[in-house]
Write a protein that holds these residues in place. Structure first.
Motif, PDB file in Angstrom:
ATOM      1  N   SER A   1       2.642  12.927  -5.113  1.00  0.00           N
ATOM      2  CA  SER A   1       2.771  11.464  -5.047  1.00  0.00           C
ATOM      3  C   SER A   1       1.698  10.875  -4.133  1.00  0.00           C
ATOM      4  O   SER A   1       1.193   9.779  -4.394  1.00  0.00           O
ATOM      5  CB  SER A   1       4.153  11.081  -4.520  1.00  0.00           C
ATOM      6  N   SER A   2       1.358  11.594  -3.071  1.00  0.00           N
ATOM      7  CA  SER A   2       0.305  11.108  -2.171  1.00  0.00           C
ATOM      8  C   SER A   2      -1.025  11.096  -2.889  1.00  0.00           C
ATOM      9  O   SER A   2      -1.801  10.132  -2.787  1.00  0.00           O
ATOM     10  CB  SER A   2       0.182  12.005  -0.934  1.00  0.00           C
TER      11      SER A   2
ATOM     12  N   VAL B   1      -1.660  10.849  -6.074  1.00  0.00           N
ATOM     13  CA  VAL B   1      -1.726   9.780  -7.076  1.00  0.00           C
ATOM     14  C   VAL B   1      -1.889   8.430  -6.376  1.00  0.00           C
ATOM     15  O   VAL B   1      -2.772   7.632  -6.717  1.00  0.00           O
ATOM     16  CB  VAL B   1      -0.455   9.778  -7.970  1.00  0.00           C
ATOM     17  N   ALA B   2      -1.068   8.176  -5.360  1.00  0.00           N
ATOM     18  CA  ALA B   2      -1.098   6.868  -4.684  1.00  0.00           C
ATOM     19  C   ALA B   2      -2.458   6.625  -4.024  1.00  0.00           C
ATOM     20  O   ALA B   2      -3.039   5.538  -4.154  1.00  0.00           O
ATOM     21  CB  ALA B   2       0.015   6.796  -3.639  1.00  0.00           C
TER      22      ALA B   2
ATOM     23  N   GLU C   1      -5.241   6.098  -6.601  1.00  0.00           N
ATOM     24  CA  GLU C   1      -5.217   4.789  -7.258  1.00  0.00           C
ATOM     25  C   GLU C   1      -5.524   3.629  -6.311  1.00  0.00           C
ATOM     26  O   GLU C   1      -5.914   2.557  -6.756  1.00  0.00           O
ATOM     27  CB  GLU C   1      -3.851   4.559  -7.917  1.00  0.00           C
TER      28      GLU C   1
ATOM     29  N   THR D   1       7.280  11.408  -0.168  1.00  0.00           N
ATOM     30  CA  THR D   1       6.717  11.834  -1.464  1.00  0.00           C
ATOM     31  C   THR D   1       7.757  12.214  -2.510  1.00  0.00           C
ATOM     32  O   THR D   1       7.471  12.176  -3.698  1.00  0.00           O
ATOM     33  CB  THR D   1       5.786  13.054  -1.300  1.00  0.00           C
TER      34      THR D   1
ATOM     35  N   VAL E   1       5.221   6.997  -5.208  1.00  0.00           N
ATOM     36  CA  VAL E   1       3.832   6.544  -5.334  1.00  0.00           C
ATOM     37  C   VAL E   1       3.717   5.106  -4.833  1.00  0.00           C
ATOM     38  O   VAL E   1       2.808   4.766  -4.056  1.00  0.00           O
ATOM     39  CB  VAL E   1       3.346   6.686  -6.796  1.00  0.00           C
ATOM     40  N   ASP E   2       4.674   4.264  -5.225  1.00  0.00           N
ATOM     41  CA  ASP E   2       4.640   2.866  -4.780  1.00  0.00           C
ATOM     42  C   ASP E   2       4.849   2.750  -3.273  1.00  0.00           C
ATOM     43  O   ASP E   2       4.235   1.902  -2.617  1.00  0.00           O
ATOM     44  CB  ASP E   2       5.712   2.052  -5.509  1.00  0.00           C
TER      45      ASP E   2
ATOM     46  N   LYS F   1       1.686   3.636  -1.565  1.00  0.00           N
ATOM     47  CA  LYS F   1       0.725   2.538  -1.738  1.00  0.00           C
ATOM     48  C   LYS F   1       1.060   1.375  -0.800  1.00  0.00           C
ATOM     49  O   LYS F   1       0.177   0.657  -0.345  1.00  0.00           O
ATOM     50  CB  LYS F   1       0.734   2.042  -3.183  1.00  0.00           C
TER      51      LYS F   1
ATOM     52  N   LYS G   1       4.962   8.432 -12.157  1.00  0.00           N
ATOM     53  CA  LYS G   1       3.533   8.767 -12.113  1.00  0.00           C
ATOM     54  C   LYS G   1       3.197  10.163 -11.599  1.00  0.00           C
ATOM     55  O   LYS G   1       2.282  10.784 -12.088  1.00  0.00           O
ATOM     56  CB  LYS G   1       2.727   7.749 -11.293  1.00  0.00           C
ATOM     57  N   SER G   2       3.906  10.653 -10.576  1.00  0.00           N
ATOM     58  CA  SER G   2       3.529  11.971 -10.049  1.00  0.00           C
ATOM     59  C   SER G   2       4.420  13.080 -10.606  1.00  0.00           C
ATOM     60  O   SER G   2       4.087  14.260 -10.475  1.00  0.00           O
ATOM     61  CB  SER G   2       3.598  11.982  -8.526  1.00  0.00           C
TER      62      SER G   2
END
Ligand code: MGD
Ligand code: MGD
Ligand code: MO
Length: 766
Positions: free
Chosen positions: A202-203, A205-206, A209, A382, A388-389, A392, A750-751
């Motif tokens: 998740s980290s 991906v975030a 992006e 994570t 992910v959000d 972010k 997403k992750s």
């Protein structure tokens, strides 16, 4: 005996004898030193143990097999650059106990599976290749050549290479990881799930992006120089103890620490550094200045509240709080972000996250005044549906303050396994970039598969549905580390062949495919001798430093091979004349592997030379250098996400699965969770006193835990209720005992990371 018995996927629900002590408010100190010594003495003996510890994390030694926290670039303690849990990891690997063929002849697989994970792990190092034939009840010795041939035959018999899965755990060195992905891609698939899928995906991906690079931006120097360090969803006292020395240094330089956690973890509060005179004299360093006890998954609401308060402060005193120059020059989406934020109120957000408004205001006041902020986080952020959000949102906060790409500021996702970041850099990824595939093709002349492969969760589904038939793992403990243990067990049992390259016995060897192989390998601490020359491997730590790692202990058996050699020999058996890779050359000296890594992976110029410099070298990092380039905009991106409130039925609770102080993931070193005051028992559920009463329970009761996501009933049997300082409706249990409750279908957006920190459970008296 147990010839008909199916080996158990879960550890037995036996109690070991809970004793409760005080919840600690100070980490490390002399008890940590004493306990390191006990573990080392018990497993490896004094001489072997000291020999290993003296080389642990030294510039000419080996990289600690525990976590990925970096070593200081300059002044390392010459005798003890390690922590209690690093010492336990070394003890676990340096043990002199070994599993001979007699052990496997005397113990049926199903009987071994009746042991607890603690008991299984303590049996010793695997000492020769072992094979379980179809219908067999006991592992038998097998030669390396026959083992490789069996794997090759199975893999070559598949209808497509995409019916095979190649898992990697994060201890695998750069050299082994590079060869592994090379073999797998030349064979023809990208089915390369790894532990990262369950960890910091998740980290990645975030950050990718929002900032354009999936890795953290800070160095240790930045931590030392930071004015504020926010630590979210991380328990460094247990999982990254050497981080405490860095935090201590930051504090000495005037940093303010804000800890965000549902639990008042000892390592967030105070630290006695056993390597300093002060620590020895029990003079503690106060760590967290502010402890914000969020509700599980309350982080996004908390950060939004902080951001709102910063906007208010800026409105009151323009140009004193936010970095408008940075926002204008380096970011995109600020107005939209602010607009979205304004639909919330601080009071409402405080209600959502469970932190009193006054405490959020106190934290905002600190942030408003300071310019250099570092945000650190780990699994508490994570492993959530909206991970992910949330990450972010952390980035948004840093962007508002211009706190990235300059000294003393930035992102610090604290990695788990000691080389999990390096494995990804080497190409262990089910979604390889087109650039990587092109370079492999240019350097080697074969065409790698272009379509994406299976990650961890997809792999389990593919095996369940019969779309994947051979499972191979380079390290790790797939069965126990993954969610929905009983489903994963079924997935592995569906395979024609399961193969594990391992140092120690674990449950994944016992819950197996039709046929199974265990291939024993050298560990970090072991001497790796090839044609009379001691080889070294390299690792990348959490801050992107590449360093060498050279074991110094005599291996427990002559039959162990290194991971790179295992891959070279398997690749030759598997690919035969089809291969365009010089596996023989790689096997002779690891410099040859590094020479080719340099050709394929950016940032490794003069690899062999630079990695021989004491302390290694940093990989390039665009975010660290203040360069952001999302979608060709040349800018970092603010992100907008909304809070999705959770509604629980009156008898439901949120459960996070966390690590005790005496474990490394699925390896259980001991039965104590010293800092949390829980001794000699892992089958506990930490609950708020009020919840215990409301549920008509009392501390000490034995309960079953139930999850009913997607119409399935999952039960974890027999846990002891422990009253704890945890927010209401939140509970905590230890991983992996409760992985049986983590639904395979519950993943981060997403992750695709399993949601291990927010499992909805019911608690029923057993
Ligand atoms: N000794 C030792 N070292 C290790 C490991 C080990 O098992 N043992 N494992 C290694 C690996 S692979 C990893 S990934 C790391 C893991 O390191 P951590 O992420 O520190 O490990 P966890 O025990 O999963 O701890 C999660 C922390 O997050 C908190 N938390 C849970 N949910 C939330 C939430 O919603 N919000 C917030 N703010 N906090 C939350 C928990 O209370 C706990 O303090 O450690 C690495 N190092
Ligand atoms: N519920 C829940 N589940 C989780 C988590 C959680 O917080 N909650 N955390 C997740 C996280 S962050 C991670 S990283 C994963 C971890 O998942 P894995 O990495 O798969 O699990 P480990 O327990 O670290 O693997 C331990 C095994 O690795 C082998 N091993 C050790 N050293 C070596 C070596 O040098 N070489 C080889 N070949 N083998 C070696 C040993 O046989 C040992 O038994 O688990 C995930 N699962
Ligand atoms: Mo991890």
């Amino acid at each position: 005996m147990s010839s008909e018995k199916i080996p158990a996927a879960e550890a037995p629900a036996h109690f070991t004898g809970l004793k409760l002590g005080k919840i600690k408010t100070v980490a490390a100190g002399i008890p940590a030193v004493m306990i390191s010594a006990q573990h080392i003495l018990k497993e490896a003996g004094a001489l072997r143990g000291m020999k290993a510890l003296l080389k642990l994390n030294q510039k000419d030694g080996f990289d600690c097999p525990s976590c990925a926290w970096p070593d200081p670039d300059d002044d390392r303690s010459s005798v003890a650059e390690y922590c209690e849990n690093g010492a336990k990891a070394v003890a676990e690997e340096a043990t002199l106990k070994k599993l001979t063929p007699d052990f496997f002849a005397a113990n049926a697989v199903a009987d071994l599976a009746d042991l607890s994970d603690y008991e299984i792990g303590k049996k010793g190092r695997i000492a020769q290749p072992m094979y379980l034939p179809s219908g067999g009840t006991h592992y038998k010795p097998i030669s390396w050549e026959t083992a490789f041939q069996k794997i090759a035959n199975h893999l070559n018999a598949l209808a497509s290479p995409d019916e095979a899965i190649f898992y990697t755990s994060g201890r695998t060195s750069n050299e082994a990881a590079f060869l592994y992905q090379l073999m797998v891609r030349e064979y023809g698939t990208n089915n390369m799930p790894d532990c990262s899928n369950m960890c910091h995906e998740s980290s990645g991906v975030a950050l990718g992006e929002s900032l354009g690079i999936g890795k953290g931006s800070v160095t240790l120097e930045d931590i030392y120089k930071a004015e504020v360090i926010i630590i979210l969803g991380q328990n460094p006292g247990t999982n990254h103890p050497r981080m405490l020395s860095a935090l201590q240094k930051a504090k000495a330089n005037g940093a303010t620490i804000i800890a965000v956690n549902p639990l008042p973890e000892a390592g967030l509060m105070n630290f006695l550094n056993p390597q300093t005179v002060k620590g020895f004299l029990s003079i503690k360093t106060h760590l967290a200045d502010l402890f914000l006890q969020v509700r599980i998954n309350g982080d996004m609401a908390l950060i939004k509240a902080l951001a709102l308060l910063l906007l208010e402060a800026e409105a009151e005193q323009p140009d004193t709080v936010l970095d408008h120059h940075f926002i204008a020059k380096h970011t995109h989406g600020y107005e939209h972000y602010v607009q979205n934020l304004q639909q919330y109120t601080v009071a409402e957000l405080a209600g959502d996250c469970g932190v009193p408004v006054a405490q959020i205001q106190a934290a905002a006041k600190v942030l408003a005044r300071k310019k250099n902020i570092v945000a650190c986080w780990a699994m508490g952020l994570t492993q959530h549906k909206n991970a992910v959000d949330t990450i972010k949102e952390v980035v948004n906060l840093l962007l508002m303050k211009g706190s990235i790409g300059k000294p003393g500021a930035g992102t610090c996702p604290v990695r788990g396994h000691s080389n999990v970041q390096g494995d990804r850099t080497m190409g262990i990824f089910e979604q390889p970039s087109p650039a990587l595939l092109q370079r492999l093709q240019d350097v080697y002349g074969f065409i790698p598969p272009q379509h994406h492969g299976f990650d961890t969760v997809h792999s389990i589904r593919a095996m369940l549905e019969g779309r994947a038939k051979v499972f191979m793992a380079m390290g790790g403990n797939f069965l126990s580390a993954t969610p929905d243990t009983n489903l994963t067990a079924q997935a592995l049992r569906n395979c024609r062949l399961t193969v594990h390259v391992s140092t120690k016995l674990n449950r994944s060897h016992l819950v197996h495919g039709q046929e199974a192989l265990i291939l024993p390998c050298l560990g970090r601490t072991d001497i790796d001798m090839i044609s009379g020359e001691r080889q070294f491997v390299t690792c990348e730590n959490s801050m992107g430093v590449i360093q060498m790692s050279k074991g110094n202990l005599e291996p427990v058996s002559d039959e162990l091979l290194s991971e790179p050699v295992i891959i070279c020999r398997l690749a030759k058996a598997l690919l035969e004349d089809r291969s365009k890779v010089s596996w023989d050359v790689y096997e002779q000296h690891y410099d040859h592997i590094r020479n080719d890594i340099e050709k394929v992976i950016p940032g490794f110029d003069n690899y062999n030379e630079r990695v021989r410099h004491p302390g290694g070298f940093y990989l390039p990092n665009t975010a660290r250098e203040g360069r952001f380039n999302i979608l060709g905009s040349g800018k970092a991106h603010f992100s907008v996400a909304n809070i999705s409130p959770l509604s629980l039925a009156p008898d439901e609770y949120v459960m996070m699965t966390i690590r005790s102080h005496d474990q490394f993931n699925t390896t259980i070193y001991g039965l104590d969770d010293r800092y949390r005051g829980v001794y000699n028992e892992r089958r506990v559920i930490l609950m708020n006193e009020k919840d215990i009463q409301r549920a008509g329970l009392k501390a000490g009761d034995v309960v079953d835990l139930i999850n009913e996501d997607d119409g399935q009933r999952r039960i974890a049997h027999r846990f002891i209720v422990v009253a704890y300082n945890i927010p209401e409706r939140n509970t905590a249990t230890y991983f992996p005992e409760t992985n049986v409750l983590v639904p395979l279908s519950s993943v981060a957006e997403k992750s695709n990371t399993p949601v291990s920190k927010m499992v909805i459970i019911k608690v029923q008296k057993a």
